[in-house]
Enzyme design. Structure first.
Site, short mmCIF file in Angstrom:
data_model
loop_
_atom_site.label_atom_id
_atom_site.label_comp_id
_atom_site.label_asym_id
_atom_site.label_seq_id
_atom_site.Cartn_x
_atom_site.Cartn_y
_atom_site.Cartn_z
N ALA A 1 -5.13 7.53 -3.62
CA ALA A 1 -3.48 6.99 -4.42
C ALA A 1 -3.03 5.68 -4.38
O ALA A 1 -2.84 4.50 -3.21
CB ALA A 1 -2.35 7.19 -3.17
N SER B 1 0.87 -1.46 0.03
CA SER B 1 0.09 -0.14 0.32
C SER B 1 1.21 1.69 -0.37
O SER B 1 2.30 1.08 -0.25
CB SER B 1 -1.16 -0.13 0.97
OG SER B 1 -1.93 1.21 1.27
N ASN B 2 0.34 2.65 -0.03
CA ASN B 2 1.11 3.60 0.60
C ASN B 2 0.82 4.15 1.67
O ASN B 2 -0.05 4.09 2.04
CB ASN B 2 1.29 4.77 -0.39
CG ASN B 2 -0.20 5.12 -1.39
OD1 ASN B 2 -0.60 5.22 -0.77
ND2 ASN B 2 -0.98 4.20 -2.21
N TYR B 3 0.93 5.50 2.18
CA TYR B 3 0.90 6.47 3.17
C TYR B 3 -0.24 6.99 3.35
O TYR B 3 -0.65 7.59 3.86
CB TYR B 3 2.09 7.23 3.62
CG TYR B 3 2.88 6.38 3.83
CD1 TYR B 3 3.43 6.27 5.52
CD2 TYR B 3 4.55 6.30 2.81
CE1 TYR B 3 4.50 4.68 5.76
CE2 TYR B 3 5.97 5.91 3.54
CZ TYR B 3 5.40 4.86 5.00
OH TYR B 3 6.21 4.19 4.97
N SER B 4 -1.10 7.16 1.82
CA SER B 4 -2.30 7.88 1.63
C SER B 4 -3.10 8.05 3.30
O SER B 4 -3.55 6.64 3.55
CB SER B 4 -2.61 7.26 0.41
OG SER B 4 -3.96 8.48 0.40
#
Ligand code: CTP
Length: 411
Positions: free
Chosen positions: A282, A215-218
Site C-alpha cells: 500500500a 502512512s496508512n494502516y497496511s
C-alpha cells in the site's frame, strides 16, 4: 522441511505409539506440525503427549463440545488450507474405508475431504498382514491411490499378533524421508519453481519532519502471505517490505525499506532480472514536498503541508516489462471497485489485478482474511470467497501459475 505445515493423522493401531517421535523429528527439521487424532488413535497414544511435542492443540472431533471451547465449526477447512501435506500414519483398515467412502465424521476425515487436490497426502497403512491383504482393504487402497493419494505399503516383520508378515508401519525416520522427497517433487512441479518473484508488501512512510510521517494502516499480511506461498512453490522470492511487524517467511530474501523512494529503488534493481513482479504494498501516493529536518514546533495556529506525487512502482515495471515477464497488482477500492481495478490493470499494463474489497472487518488492512476478485488482462474475472490471507495467496498463485503456463515465461 523448514516452515512446512504438516498435518499428521493418527489412527487406532499399535504403531501409533511411534508417532510422537515422528512429530519430534518434523519439529526438529523446522516444520510446523498439527495432529488430527481419531478416536481409535487416542486409545493408543495420548493427546497430551502429541500436544506437547507438536506445541499445538490436537484435533479430534469435528465439533467441539458446546460451550467448552471457542466455537469454530470450520476448522476442518482452515486446517486443510493451512497444510502443505497430510500424512496419515498409521492408517487403519477402518480409516481407509472411511476415507475411500468419503465419510467425514471426525476431523481427520473431514479435513481429508477439504484438501486441495494438489496437496500431497501420504498414507501409511499399518495392520495385521491378513487384514492388509484382504480384498476390501486392497480395494479401498486402490480407490485412494486413484484419487491421487500416495499409499506406502507397510513393511514386513514381526506384527503385534506375534506373527511375521506385511503390515508394519515404517519407522518415523523413513516416513520423514518419504515426506521430504514427496514435498520436494511437488515443489519442482510448480511453474513458479526457480522463477524470481519480487513482492512489495506493507505500507510506506513519508517523513513530515524528523519525528512524524504520513502512512496508512497496511499490515503487510497479504504481501507476506504471497511471498510465503511463492517460496513454498519453489520460487526465488525477494520481499521488499515497508515498516511492518511481521517475521520473515522461510526461504525468502527480505529487503526492509521505509519510504516510497526506497521501495522504488529496491524494486528497480530487480526490474530486468525478475520473472514476476507482484505489487502488494500500500504505497503512499504522495510525500511532503519539503520535510523538516528536526521536530516541527507548534508555533502556528494552522499550517499547510504541500504534498508531491510519488512514482508508481508497479506501473514503472508494468510499462517497461518484456513479454516474458508478468506484472500483478492489487486495487484497494472503496467505490466503483471493479471498474477502477480494470482501469488500473490497463493503465499499468498488468497481467492480473486483484481487486481488494475493503470493509474494515473481513477484508482490507490489518485483518487476517480477504475477499479478492481476480481480473486478468483478457477480461477473465474470478470472484474468490472470503478466505484467510494465506488461502487467498494460494488462490492468487494458482491463477498466476496458469498465466505462467499460458505465457511460457522464461526458465
Ligand atoms: N502501487 C505502486 N506504487 C505506487 C502506488 C501504487 O506500486 N506509487 C501499486 C500497489 O502496490 C498496487 C497497485 O499499484 O498493486 C494499485 O495501488 P492502489 O493504491 O490501489 O491504487 P493507486 O494506483 O495508488 O491509485 P489510487 O490511489 O488513485 O486508487
Amino acid at each position: 522441511m523448514r516452515g512446512k505445515n504438516i498435518i499428521i493423522g493418527i489412527c487406532g493401531g499399535i504403531a501409533a505409539y511411534k508417532t510422537p517421535q515422528l512429530v519430534r523429528l518434523l519439529k526438529k527439521r523446522g516444520a510446523n506440525v498439527k495432529v488430527a487424532l481419531t478416536e481409535g488413535g487416542a486409545r493408543f497414544v495420548s493427546e497430551l503427549a502429541l500436544a506437547t511435542v507438536s506445541e499445538e492443540p490436537v484435533y479430534g472431533r469435528i465439533f467441539p463440545p458446546l460451550g467448552t471451547e471457542k466455537m469454530d465449526f470450520t476448522r476442518h477447512i482452515s486446517l486443510g488450507e493451512w497444510a502443505d501435506a497430510l500424512v496419515i500414519a498409521p492408517a487403519t483398515a477402518n480409516t481407509l474405508a472411511r476415507l475411500s467412502a468419503g465419510l467425514c465424521d471426525d476431523m481427520l476425515s473431514a479435513l481429508f475431504i477439504t484438501l486441495r487436490p494438489d496437496k500431497p497426502v501420504l498414507i501409511f497403512p499399518a495392520m495385521d498382514g491378513q487384514m492388509f491383504l484382504s480384498p476390501s482393504v486392497q480395494r479401498n487402497i486402490a480407490t485412494l491411490a486413484a484419487q491421487g493419494c500416495m499409499v506406502i505399503n507397510p513393511e514386513s516383520g514381526e506384527l503385534a499378533s506375534g506373527q511375521c508378515g506385511v503390515g508394519r508401519m515404517p519407522e518415523p525416520e523413513a516416513i520423514l524421508a518419504i515426506l521430504e522427497e514427496c514435498l520436494h517433487s511437488a515443489k519442482a512441479s510448480s511453474p513458479l519453481f526457480g522463477k524470481t518473484v519480487v513482492v512489495t508488501a506493507g505500507p510506506t512512510r513519508e517523513k513530515i519532519d524528523g519525528v512524524r510521517f504520513i502512512s496508512n494502516y497496511s499490515s503487510g499480511k497479504m504481501g507476506f502471505a504471497i511471498a510465503r506461498a511463492a517460496a513454498k512453490r519453489g520460487a526465488i522470492v525477494k520481499l521488499i517490505a515497508g515498516p511492518v511487524h511481521l517475521s520473515s517467511p522461510p526461504d525468502v530474501e527480505r529487503l526492509d525499506v521505509e519510504s516510497t523512494a526506497e521501495m522504488y529503488a529496491a524494486a528497480e534493481g530487480f526490474f530486468d532480472s525478475c520473472d514476476l513482479f507482484i505489487g502488494a504494498a500500500a504505497v503512499s501516493d504522495y510525500r511532503p514536498a519539503s520535510p523538516c529536518k528536526g521536530k516541527m514546533k507548534k508555533d502556528d495556529e494552522q499550517i499547510e503541508l504541500t504534498l508531491i506525487k510519488n512514482p508508481d512502482i508497479l506501473a514503472a515495471f508494468g510499462l517497461q516489462k518484456s513479454p516474458c515477464q508478468l506484472a500483478i497488482g492489487f486495487a484497494l477500492e472503496t467505490q466503483n471497485g471493479l471498474d477502477n481495478a480494470r482501469k488500473k490493470l490497463a493503465e499499468k499494463n498488468l497481467d492480473l489485478i486483484a481487486f481488494n474489497f475493503f470493509d474494515h472487518k473481513t477484508s482490507g488492512f490489518n485483518v487476517d482474511t480477504n475477499i479478492l476478485t481476480l481480473i486478468e488482462s483478457d477480461g477473465k474475472t474470478t470472484e474468490l470467497p472470503l478466505l484467510t490471507k494465506d488461502g487467498a495467496a494460494e488462490k492468487l498463485l494458482d491463477a498466476i501459475e496458469q498465466l505462467c503456463l499460458k505465457n511460457a515465461i522464461k526458465p
